[in-house]
Design a protein around this motif. Structure first.
Motif, PDB file in Angstrom:
ATOM      1  N   LEU A  85     133.523  -9.305 -37.142  1.00 40.69           N
ATOM      2  CA  LEU A  85     134.223  -8.590 -36.221  1.00 40.69           C
ATOM      3  C   LEU A  85     135.497  -9.075 -35.850  1.00 40.69           C
ATOM      4  O   LEU A  85     136.262  -8.432 -35.225  1.00 40.69           O
ATOM      5  CB  LEU A  85     133.028  -8.785 -34.834  1.00 40.69           C
ATOM      6  CG  LEU A  85     131.737  -8.045 -35.180  1.00 40.69           C
ATOM      7  CD1 LEU A  85     130.897  -8.610 -33.927  1.00 40.69           C
ATOM      8  CD2 LEU A  85     131.934  -6.598 -35.291  1.00 40.69           C
ATOM      9  N   ILE A  86     135.756 -10.420 -36.109  1.00 40.67           N
ATOM     10  CA  ILE A  86     137.068 -11.081 -35.928  1.00 40.67           C
ATOM     11  C   ILE A  86     137.554 -11.327 -37.254  1.00 40.67           C
ATOM     12  O   ILE A  86     137.012 -11.988 -37.824  1.00 40.67           O
ATOM     13  CB  ILE A  86     136.861 -12.185 -34.968  1.00 40.67           C
ATOM     14  CG1 ILE A  86     136.088 -11.992 -33.699  1.00 40.67           C
ATOM     15  CG2 ILE A  86     138.349 -12.873 -34.786  1.00 40.67           C
ATOM     16  CD1 ILE A  86     135.904 -13.301 -32.657  1.00 40.67           C
ATOM     17  N   SER A  87     138.724 -10.522 -37.468  1.00 43.28           N
ATOM     18  CA  SER A  87     139.495 -11.004 -38.615  1.00 43.28           C
ATOM     19  C   SER A  87     140.367 -12.330 -38.738  1.00 43.28           C
ATOM     20  O   SER A  87     140.557 -12.856 -37.690  1.00 43.28           O
ATOM     21  CB  SER A  87     140.343  -9.917 -39.114  1.00 43.28           C
ATOM     22  OG  SER A  87     141.378  -9.730 -38.306  1.00 43.28           O
ATOM     23  N   ASN A  88     140.521 -12.861 -39.961  1.00 42.42           N
ATOM     24  CA  ASN A  88     141.457 -14.016 -40.082  1.00 42.42           C
ATOM     25  C   ASN A  88     142.801 -13.775 -39.653  1.00 42.42           C
ATOM     26  O   ASN A  88     143.576 -14.640 -39.252  1.00 42.42           O
ATOM     27  CB  ASN A  88     141.389 -14.496 -41.607  1.00 42.42           C
ATOM     28  CG  ASN A  88     140.199 -15.111 -41.819  1.00 42.42           C
ATOM     29  OD1 ASN A  88     139.335 -15.678 -41.113  1.00 42.42           O
ATOM     30  ND2 ASN A  88     139.677 -14.991 -43.083  1.00 42.42           N
ATOM     31  N   THR A  89     143.280 -12.457 -39.321  1.00 39.48           N
ATOM     32  CA  THR A  89     144.634 -12.241 -38.990  1.00 39.48           C
ATOM     33  C   THR A  89     144.759 -12.270 -37.406  1.00 39.48           C
ATOM     34  O   THR A  89     145.913 -11.728 -37.118  1.00 39.48           O
ATOM     35  CB  THR A  89     145.016 -10.542 -39.662  1.00 39.48           C
ATOM     36  OG1 THR A  89     144.089  -9.800 -39.067  1.00 39.48           O
ATOM     37  CG2 THR A  89     145.095 -10.824 -41.131  1.00 39.48           C
ATOM     38  N   ASP A  90     143.701 -12.472 -36.742  1.00 31.38           N
ATOM     39  CA  ASP A  90     143.594 -12.244 -35.332  1.00 31.38           C
ATOM     40  C   ASP A  90     144.340 -13.734 -34.822  1.00 31.38           C
ATOM     41  O   ASP A  90     143.849 -13.843 -33.557  1.00 31.38           O
ATOM     42  CB  ASP A  90     142.450 -12.179 -34.811  1.00 31.38           C
ATOM     43  CG  ASP A  90     141.903 -10.609 -35.035  1.00 31.38           C
ATOM     44  OD1 ASP A  90     142.628  -9.750 -35.213  1.00 31.38           O
ATOM     45  OD2 ASP A  90     140.799 -10.309 -35.041  1.00 31.38           O
ATOM     46  N   SER A  91     144.956 -14.485 -35.357  1.00 32.94           N
ATOM     47  CA  SER A  91     145.281 -15.836 -35.007  1.00 32.94           C
ATOM     48  C   SER A  91     144.547 -16.470 -34.369  1.00 32.94           C
ATOM     49  O   SER A  91     144.606 -17.029 -33.346  1.00 32.94           O
ATOM     50  CB  SER A  91     146.595 -15.254 -34.005  1.00 32.94           C
ATOM     51  OG  SER A  91     146.505 -14.845 -32.960  1.00 32.94           O
ATOM     52  N   VAL A  92     143.408 -16.685 -35.005  1.00 39.42           N
ATOM     53  CA  VAL A  92     142.292 -17.598 -34.434  1.00 39.42           C
ATOM     54  C   VAL A  92     142.063 -18.816 -35.559  1.00 39.42           C
ATOM     55  O   VAL A  92     142.325 -18.558 -36.583  1.00 39.42           O
ATOM     56  CB  VAL A  92     141.103 -16.826 -34.271  1.00 39.42           C
ATOM     57  CG1 VAL A  92     139.816 -17.472 -33.966  1.00 39.42           C
ATOM     58  CG2 VAL A  92     141.193 -15.532 -33.302  1.00 39.42           C
ATOM     59  N   ILE A  96     137.254 -22.075 -36.025  1.00 36.27           N
ATOM     60  CA  ILE A  96     136.315 -21.658 -34.780  1.00 36.27           C
ATOM     61  C   ILE A  96     135.861 -20.243 -34.944  1.00 36.27           C
ATOM     62  O   ILE A  96     135.145 -19.618 -34.168  1.00 36.27           O
ATOM     63  CB  ILE A  96     136.860 -21.967 -33.659  1.00 36.27           C
ATOM     64  CG1 ILE A  96     138.266 -21.487 -33.335  1.00 36.27           C
ATOM     65  CG2 ILE A  96     136.893 -23.527 -33.154  1.00 36.27           C
ATOM     66  CD1 ILE A  96     138.714 -21.297 -31.859  1.00 36.27           C
ATOM     67  N   LEU A  97     136.651 -19.834 -36.092  1.00 37.62           N
ATOM     68  CA  LEU A  97     136.448 -18.147 -36.343  1.00 37.62           C
ATOM     69  C   LEU A  97     135.256 -17.790 -36.326  1.00 37.62           C
ATOM     70  O   LEU A  97     134.345 -16.980 -35.780  1.00 37.62           O
ATOM     71  CB  LEU A  97     137.276 -17.628 -37.506  1.00 37.62           C
ATOM     72  CG  LEU A  97     137.295 -16.394 -37.789  1.00 37.62           C
ATOM     73  CD1 LEU A  97     137.887 -15.556 -36.837  1.00 37.62           C
ATOM     74  CD2 LEU A  97     137.924 -15.968 -39.280  1.00 37.62           C
ATOM     75  N   PRO A  98     134.142 -18.620 -37.234  1.00 37.06           N
ATOM     76  CA  PRO A  98     132.808 -18.220 -37.597  1.00 37.06           C
ATOM     77  C   PRO A  98     131.881 -18.279 -36.264  1.00 37.06           C
ATOM     78  O   PRO A  98     131.075 -17.685 -35.967  1.00 37.06           O
ATOM     79  CB  PRO A  98     132.137 -19.063 -38.573  1.00 37.06           C
ATOM     80  CG  PRO A  98     133.431 -19.657 -39.438  1.00 37.06           C
ATOM     81  CD  PRO A  98     134.584 -19.655 -38.170  1.00 37.06           C
ATOM     82  N   ILE A  99     132.236 -19.302 -35.451  1.00 33.13           N
ATOM     83  CA  ILE A  99     131.776 -19.401 -34.093  1.00 33.13           C
ATOM     84  C   ILE A  99     131.767 -18.320 -33.249  1.00 33.13           C
ATOM     85  O   ILE A  99     130.850 -17.822 -32.468  1.00 33.13           O
ATOM     86  CB  ILE A  99     131.983 -20.820 -33.504  1.00 33.13           C
ATOM     87  CG1 ILE A  99     131.540 -22.011 -34.551  1.00 33.13           C
ATOM     88  CG2 ILE A  99     131.587 -21.115 -31.890  1.00 33.13           C
ATOM     89  CD1 ILE A  99     132.231 -23.323 -34.109  1.00 33.13           C
TER      90      ILE A  99
END
Length: 175
Positions: A85-92, A96-99
């Protein structure tokens, strides 16, 4: 298609009246065919302001080879199905992206289940004496699987059942 459009338009009008300040949109307003992909694309492209929420409700009429099949049901995405739901391009931060994705997926799942239950309970209260409540169901249907938001799929009844088809053509029942 005529039944689902009628129900969607009635629901839209009811929600607009009840929540005049909310953005309530239809994927189609007339007898225009939209693929499942297009419907989800429209939903996923809705821009939200800060502190706004979104819910995707997909309205369907069921059919079965068994002409005795009857009833309404509400579906939501299986809790075990996981999306990005959150892409890698969302400056995250990638660590922690998978969490964050898992937390958002869990939130969407819970909201979908709660909305599905509320819809099913309301349908049961209104038409449960005329049609069978087939219950809450979970599955990876295209529209709930690909909508990046809480989502439910409503089956109003079976058009292939003679008695239920009559109900599905009755404006009072549909309301």
């Amino acid at each position: 298609k005529d039944i689902t459009l009628k129900v969607a338009k009635n629901l839209h009008a009811t929600l607009k009246k009840a929540y005049p300040s909310k953005k309530i949109e239809l994927t189609r307003k007339d007898d225009t065919f939209l693929s499942l992909e297009q419907r989800v694309e429209i939903a996923n492209s809705v821009k939200l302001a800060q502190n706004e929420a979104i819910l995707f409700v997909s309205i369907h009429v069921n059919a079965a080879f068994d002409k005795k099949a009857t009833g309404f049901e509400v579906w939501y995405l299986s809790p075990g199905y996981r999306r990005n739901l959150i892409s890698n391009t969302d400056s995250v931060d990638k660590e922690i992206l998978p969490i964050l994705n898992s937390m958002l997926e869990e939130e969407f799942t819970q909201e979908s289940i709660l909305m599905a239950k509320a819809i099913l309970d309301a349908m049961d209260k209104e038409v449960g004496s005329q049609s069978k409540n087939r219950g809450l169901k979970e599955e990876e249907w295209f529209v709930v699987r690909n909508a990046n938001m809480p989502s439910v799929l409503i089956e109003l009844g079976f058009i292939t059942n003679k008695q239920e088809a009559t109900l599905l053509h009755d404006d009072k029942y549909l309301h």
